[in-house]
Design a protein around this motif. Structure first.
Motif, PDB file in Angstrom:
ATOM      1  N   LEU A 132       0.851  -1.180   0.000  1.00 23.35           N
ATOM      2  CA  LEU A 132       0.000   0.000   0.000  1.00 23.35           C
ATOM      3  C   LEU A 132       0.890   1.235   0.000  1.00 23.35           C
ATOM      4  O   LEU A 132       1.894   1.289   0.721  1.00 23.35           O
ATOM      5  N   TRP A 133       0.534   2.239  -0.785  1.00 20.92           N
ATOM      6  CA  TRP A 133       1.352   3.442  -0.855  1.00 20.92           C
ATOM      7  C   TRP A 133       0.490   4.681  -1.019  1.00 20.92           C
ATOM      8  O   TRP A 133      -0.615   4.635  -1.563  1.00 20.92           O
ATOM      9  N   ILE A 134       1.014   5.794  -0.493  1.00 21.46           N
ATOM     10  CA  ILE A 134       0.364   7.103  -0.603  1.00 21.46           C
ATOM     11  C   ILE A 134       1.450   8.110  -0.974  1.00 21.46           C
ATOM     12  O   ILE A 134       2.496   8.169  -0.323  1.00 21.46           O
ATOM     13  N   GLU A 135       1.193   8.881  -2.014  1.00 23.60           N
ATOM     14  CA  GLU A 135       2.199   9.836  -2.490  1.00 23.60           C
ATOM     15  C   GLU A 135       1.587  11.211  -2.654  1.00 23.60           C
ATOM     16  O   GLU A 135       0.462  11.356  -3.143  1.00 23.60           O
ATOM     17  N   ARG A 140       6.286  16.619  -4.591  1.00 21.31           N
ATOM     18  CA  ARG A 140       6.478  15.202  -4.811  1.00 21.31           C
ATOM     19  C   ARG A 140       7.155  14.583  -3.590  1.00 21.31           C
ATOM     20  O   ARG A 140       8.335  14.785  -3.337  1.00 21.31           O
ATOM     21  N   THR A 141       6.358  13.812  -2.825  1.00 15.89           N
ATOM     22  CA  THR A 141       6.872  13.162  -1.625  1.00 15.89           C
ATOM     23  C   THR A 141       6.131  11.849  -1.428  1.00 15.89           C
ATOM     24  O   THR A 141       4.908  11.800  -1.575  1.00 15.89           O
ATOM     25  N   MET A 142       6.864  10.793  -1.103  1.00 12.70           N
ATOM     26  CA  MET A 142       6.217   9.532  -0.762  1.00 12.70           C
ATOM     27  C   MET A 142       5.809   9.603   0.700  1.00 12.70           C
ATOM     28  O   MET A 142       6.646   9.592   1.606  1.00 12.70           O
ATOM     29  N   LEU A 143       4.496   9.706   0.945  1.00 13.49           N
ATOM     30  CA  LEU A 143       3.992   9.855   2.304  1.00 13.49           C
ATOM     31  C   LEU A 143       4.000   8.542   3.065  1.00 13.49           C
ATOM     32  O   LEU A 143       4.250   8.517   4.279  1.00 13.49           O
ATOM     33  N   PHE A 160      13.181   6.201  -0.423  1.00 16.49           N
ATOM     34  CA  PHE A 160      12.149   7.165  -0.796  1.00 16.49           C
ATOM     35  C   PHE A 160      12.388   8.539  -0.170  1.00 16.49           C
ATOM     36  O   PHE A 160      11.772   9.519  -0.592  1.00 16.49           O
ATOM     37  N   LYS A 161      13.252   8.618   0.844  1.00 22.05           N
ATOM     38  CA  LYS A 161      13.545   9.919   1.445  1.00 22.05           C
ATOM     39  C   LYS A 161      14.320  10.805   0.468  1.00 22.05           C
ATOM     40  O   LYS A 161      14.182  12.024   0.475  1.00 22.05           O
ATOM     41  N   ARG A 162      15.143  10.194  -0.377  1.00 22.91           N
ATOM     42  CA  ARG A 162      15.921  10.977  -1.357  1.00 22.91           C
ATOM     43  C   ARG A 162      15.227  11.049  -2.710  1.00 22.91           C
ATOM     44  O   ARG A 162      15.462  11.983  -3.480  1.00 22.91           O
ATOM     45  N   ASP A 163      14.352  10.052  -3.023  1.00 26.26           N
ATOM     46  CA  ASP A 163      13.710  10.032  -4.340  1.00 26.26           C
ATOM     47  C   ASP A 163      12.357   9.342  -4.231  1.00 26.26           C
ATOM     48  O   ASP A 163      12.281   8.140  -4.000  1.00 26.26           O
ATOM     49  N   PRO A 164      11.231  10.093  -4.403  1.00 23.20           N
ATOM     50  CA  PRO A 164       9.904   9.469  -4.284  1.00 23.20           C
ATOM     51  C   PRO A 164       9.616   8.446  -5.377  1.00 23.20           C
ATOM     52  O   PRO A 164       8.669   7.671  -5.259  1.00 23.20           O
ATOM     53  N   GLU A 165      10.414   8.436  -6.454  1.00 21.81           N
ATOM     54  CA  GLU A 165      10.215   7.470  -7.536  1.00 21.81           C
ATOM     55  C   GLU A 165      11.341   6.437  -7.561  1.00 21.81           C
ATOM     56  O   GLU A 165      11.697   5.908  -8.624  1.00 21.81           O
TER      57      GLU A 165
END
Length: 487
Positions: A132-135, A140-143, A160-165
């Protein structure tokens, strides 16, 4: 002895209320305020802190202490007697303490409900087998990304802290461009904000896994996407099972073709022996023309030309037989369905003659091409024709007729019908003839029609059966028109 967690929590909350109220009264006593001034400000702050973090009970306790302390500080100081001049402010202070306590208690309940909701979400997210993911889209941030990501992707969540993708970096090179394109279109809000993409990833250990990712967008009041959420499922085992099933179906189809060729053995022998016999006869004739005095070169050349033509015919027959006996994966090409019908009829010609069956064709010569595997579609036609021959073999009171019709069903589909005048089908069991290993033949194995339906379905079509009027059965299949033909 360690106290229970509930008891520890109560002690912390009520202890904070006592400390806040006591500290507020202490500050009010030591700070150089003029007599009768600055009585309530610090006490109200103590009530707010107690109710905000402790809830109703600690808030009421702090309020009680502060109300009693305020009565001591209100002139006349030190008498717990409130003069009439300060009665209204004092009453407002009491009401404000109660109001702030309720407000703080409501805030704490809302916070507890939010924490409980988040706890349940995390519990669900950490126990389900999917990711499960929320962005956040702007910025642009991976929540949130559930821990299953580390197990499936084999990579740390810290990426994901350095790159949401960061997850895209693991996508297989052959799928990378398609995934990135689908992802960008989704973030832009195309396709009604729905994401549905299947791709492969490569783990750090080199293992390749299949992923099915679905997502939806959340929009603001202006309709602009600002957040996306979704679920990513590891479907590797499902894909492997599908591949194993496809391989099994290929093996079964191979067996079916060999069985079909066994039933066509008489026709095959005839198809091969006829041009070979003609070649022998024409070679003898050519030799006689050359031995004549003088040699008849023109007749000898004609005999050689006929031998060459018969040789090509023999080669074509053998090529058709070899194609049907080979075990191969599906190969798609543009096909003239009418040409395939005629090829199969030529292969089954002797069998049709042996059972005294009249063949009639109604072929639409303007049909567009279809896209498919030549060998597999020939197998479907052979199965249907042989079934029709078998169904008519016991008919003696009427003519045995095989009719094959081709037409354009609509703008995008071509339809083929194989009709016979045989014993017909029981309407209640018409669908059962397509079940694997279901057969009405004494020596049948019941896989021909099942394989045929699987082949047609794999080509994007449908195979069905119905009764033919006035006698017999009709098997009907449709295939989509090739894109090149429909464009």
């Amino acid at each position: 002895m360690k106290l229970p967690l509930i008891t520890q929590d109560l002690l912390k909350r009520y202890g904070l209320a006592l400390a806040s109220a006591g500290f507020a009264l202490f500050l009010r006593g030591v700070l150089p305020f003029p007599q009768g001034a600055g009585i309530y400000q610090l006490l109200i702050a103590a009530v707010v802190v107690s109710a905000w973090y402790g809830g109703r009970g600690p808030g009421l306790l702090a309020s009680l202490i502060c109300v009693i302390g305020a009565a001591w500080l209100v002139p006349p100081v030190g008498s717990f007697h409130v003069s009439p001049a300060h009665a209204l402010p004092y009453s407002i202070f009491i009401a404000l303490c109660l109001l702030l306590t309720e407000f703080g208690a409501s805030r704490r309940r809302a916070q507890q409900a939010m924490e409980e909701s988040e706890r349940r979400f995390r519990l669900m997210a950490e126990t389900v087998p999917e990711i499960l993911w929320i962005e956040s889209i702007t910025p642009r941030t991976m929540l949130y990304m559930s821990p299953r990501y580390e197990q499936i992707w084999g990579r740390p969540l810290g990426d994901f802290k350095r790159d949401p993708e960061a997850w895209i970096q693991a996508v297989h090179a052959e799928d990378g461009d398609d995934v990135k394109s689908a992802w960008k279109r989704w973030l832009a809000g195309e396709g009604e904000g729905r994401l549905d993409v299947t791709f492969r990833i490569v783990r750090p250990d080199g293992e390749v896994r299949w992923i099915h990712s679905r997502g939806s967008l959340i929009r603001d009041e202006r309709g602009k996407p600002y957040r996306g959420s979704g679920i990513a499922e590891d479907i590797t085992e499902e894909r492997r099972a599908q591949e194993a099933l496809a391989e099994s179906q290929t093996e079964l189809a191979h067996v079916s073709r060999l069985t079909t060729l066994g039933e066509l053995s008489t026709s095959i022998v005839h198809e091969v022996s006829q041009p070979v016999g003609a070649m022998i006869a024409r070679a003898d004739a050519g030799a006689r023309w050359l031995a004549a005095e003088p040699p008849d070169i023109a007749e000898a050349r004609a005999a050689l030309d006929n031998i060459a033509a018969d040789g090509k015919r023999t080669r074509e027959v053998i090529a058709r037989i070899r194609a049907l006996t080979k075990r191969q994966v599906q190969r798609t090409e543009l096909l003239d369905i009418n040409r395939k019908i005629l090829d199969v009829l030529a292969l089954a010609d002797q069998e049709l003659r042996r059972h005294d069956i009249a063949v009639r064709t109604e072929l639409d010569r303007t049909l567009p091409h279809v896209a498919g595997d030549r060998v597999q579609l020939q197998q479907v036609l052979l199965n249907l024709i042989l079934n029709a021959i078998e169904a008519m073999s016991g008919v003696h009171d009427r003519a045995r007729e095989l009719t094959i019709v081709s037409r354009q069903d609509d703008a995008n589909r071509v339809q083929v019908e194989v009709r016979d005048s045989g014993t017909g089908l029981d309407p209640e069991r018409a669908e059962r003839v397509f079940d694997a290993f279901y057969t009405t033949k004494a020596e049948g194995i019941g896989i021909g029609l099942s394989i045929s339906r699987s082949i047609v379905k794999a080509h994007g079509g449908r195979l069905s059966a119905a009764s033919n009027e006035p006698h017999g059965a009709v098997f009907r299949f449709s295939l989509p028109v090739a894109q090149e033909a429909s464009s």
